[in-house]
Write an enzyme that holds these catalytic residues in place. Structure first.
Site, short mmCIF file in Angstrom:
data_model
loop_
_atom_site.label_atom_id
_atom_site.label_comp_id
_atom_site.label_asym_id
_atom_site.label_seq_id
_atom_site.Cartn_x
_atom_site.Cartn_y
_atom_site.Cartn_z
N TYR A 80 9.71 -25.37 21.33
CA TYR A 80 8.61 -24.57 21.88
C TYR A 80 7.45 -24.48 20.90
O TYR A 80 6.30 -24.79 21.23
CB TYR A 80 9.11 -23.17 22.25
CG TYR A 80 8.05 -22.26 22.82
CD1 TYR A 80 7.82 -22.20 24.20
CD2 TYR A 80 7.27 -21.47 22.00
CE1 TYR A 80 6.85 -21.37 24.73
CE2 TYR A 80 6.30 -20.64 22.51
CZ TYR A 80 6.09 -20.58 23.87
OH TYR A 80 5.12 -19.77 24.37
N HIS A 133 3.67 -23.55 30.41
CA HIS A 133 3.13 -23.96 29.11
C HIS A 133 1.60 -24.03 29.15
O HIS A 133 0.98 -24.86 28.48
CB HIS A 133 3.71 -25.29 28.66
CG HIS A 133 5.14 -25.20 28.23
ND1 HIS A 133 5.52 -24.71 27.00
CD2 HIS A 133 6.30 -25.52 28.88
CE1 HIS A 133 6.84 -24.74 26.90
NE2 HIS A 133 7.33 -25.22 28.03
N THR A 134 0.99 -23.17 29.92
CA THR A 134 -0.48 -23.07 29.96
C THR A 134 -0.97 -21.77 29.34
O THR A 134 -2.14 -21.69 28.95
CB THR A 134 -1.00 -23.14 31.40
OG1 THR A 134 -0.43 -22.06 32.15
CG2 THR A 134 -0.63 -24.45 32.07
N ASP A 156 4.87 -14.01 30.20
CA ASP A 156 6.14 -13.33 30.44
C ASP A 156 5.98 -11.81 30.38
O ASP A 156 6.49 -11.08 31.22
CB ASP A 156 7.18 -13.77 29.40
CG ASP A 156 7.55 -15.23 29.53
OD1 ASP A 156 7.14 -15.87 30.51
OD2 ASP A 156 8.26 -15.73 28.64
N GLY A 175 15.55 -18.74 30.89
CA GLY A 175 14.12 -18.91 31.13
C GLY A 175 13.57 -17.94 32.14
O GLY A 175 12.55 -18.20 32.78
N SER A 187 12.90 -14.67 31.30
CA SER A 187 12.23 -13.62 30.53
C SER A 187 13.07 -12.38 30.31
O SER A 187 12.58 -11.26 30.40
CB SER A 187 10.89 -13.24 31.17
OG SER A 187 9.99 -14.31 31.09
N SER A 188 14.33 -12.57 29.96
CA SER A 188 15.15 -11.42 29.59
C SER A 188 14.58 -10.73 28.35
O SER A 188 14.66 -9.51 28.22
CB SER A 188 16.60 -11.86 29.33
OG SER A 188 16.67 -12.84 28.31
N SER A 189 13.98 -11.50 27.45
CA SER A 189 13.41 -10.91 26.24
C SER A 189 12.19 -10.06 26.57
O SER A 189 12.04 -8.94 26.04
CB SER A 189 13.05 -11.99 25.23
OG SER A 189 12.12 -12.91 25.76
#
Length: 347
Positions: free
Chosen positions: A207, A28-29, A158, A110, A112-114
């Protein structure tokens, strides 16, 4: 499982793949211009493409056994197809394409499949000659897909990891300048990744709320991004909720910068990972009770130096730094203790 030929009756013109990623430190940076430390995982998403001579794209997800159709430039109604629709639209596909997707990157974990799907699709368009872009430009385009077609205001980590990282080194990335270096893991260590079995949904989770909170904190502090705050004491004038959110981002940036210092021991690196998890749990409040339990089980193993949740949180996977040659054994032991739907992903 149906192949491209099974679904569309012809062979594909091109095929392209991209890996998932695990973020070892720096959570989250990236949407505050900060520092991150991801690496690619062995699991990949593969996209096969071919022109179909119509004014419609057809997308088939083999692992879901689902299909969607939509016009070039348009978004898809089916959520699974929006990542592809965005990549096709922004990647310059103006004529109808057949698209076949298969993946062994765990979805909703979490990892990063997307991003892997977006990058693989854009790589396929590049191979077809429809897109002229280097790997950084592909990552930036994939980020736009998230923003404009999926509705998630993701940072750039990602997509950069899926487009540029490998499985043997850590990608030390400045998400503001996109300057990057490859760094080794601490000597004598390897990574262990376990999917907790608790699915997370970025667009349906907090998010975007967290992102709005740290943007408000930046505005109140008079800085472009929290990346520009070096001293956590500067945050004291924020109200308590925004202070906690901002404190996570500022302290997490400092942890990443400490983690890449030459000669850092495995023990010290692991302590940074443990501190990161505590910050994500308590200040950013993106963990989950089952994820916390899995992290605690890992941290209790003598072969583990440190462990934390990875990805946006609200469920998903955890990553641990383990002694070389012991990660598989530890992973099997901990998943047995944890029970439920947990699965070892790496190694």
């Amino acid at each position: 499982m149906n192949t491209f030929d099974d679904v569309f009756g012809v062979a594909p013109e091109v095929q392209a793949s991209a890996p998932g990623r695990v973020n070892v430190l720096g959570e989250h940076t990236d949407y505050q211009g900060g520092f991150v430390l991801p690496t690619a995982i062995p699991q990949t998403t593969t996209v096969s493409l071919g022109r179909n001579g119509t004014a419609q794209h057809r997308v088939y997800a083999a692992d879901l056994n689902e299909e969607a159709s939509f016009a070039p430039g348009a978004n898809a109604d089916a959520p699974f197809a929006r990542y592809v629709a965005g990549a096709l639209a922004l990647g310059g596909a103006t004529e109808g394409l057949n698209v076949h997707v298969t993946s062994n990157v765990p979805m909703g974990a979490g990892l990063s499949s997307s991003a892997a799907l977006e990058v693989a699709t854009l790589r396929g368009l590049r191979t077809m000659g429809l897109l002229t872009a280097n790997d950084v430009q592909i990552a930036l385009t994939a980020q736009r897909v998230e923003h404009e077609f999926v509705g998630v205001k993701s940072g750039i980590m990602d997509q950069m990891a899926s487009s540029l990282a490998d499985t043997t080194t850590l990608l030390y990335l400045d998400t503001r300048s996109l300057e990057r270096q490859l760094r080794p893991l601490p000597a004598g260590t390897e990574l262990l990744v376990i999917d907790s079995g608790v699915p997370r949904r970025l667009a349906e989770s907090g998010y975007n709320e967290r992102r709005a909170q740290v943007e408000e904190a930046s505005r109140l502090l008079g800085v472009r991004e929290l990346r520009d705050v070096q001293d956590p004491a500067q945050l004291d004038r924020l109200e308590p909720l925004l202070l906690r959110r901002a404190r996570h981002v500022v302290s997490e940036n400092l942890r990443v910068q400490e983690a890449v210092q030459p000669g850092l021991s495995a023990s010290a690196f692991g302590q940074l990972m443990n501190a990161s998890h505590a910050s994500l749990r308590d200040d950013y409040e993106v963990s989950h009770p089952e994820v916390d339990r899995l992290v605690e089980l890992l941290q209790a193993q003598p072969e583990v130096y440190g462990a934390r949740l990875t990805g946006a949180g609200f469920g998903g996977a955890v990553v641990a730094l383990a002694q070389s040659g012991r990660a598989q054994e530890v992973g099997d032991r901990v998943t047995a203790l944890y029970g439920g739907a947990a699965q070892r992903v790496v190694p």
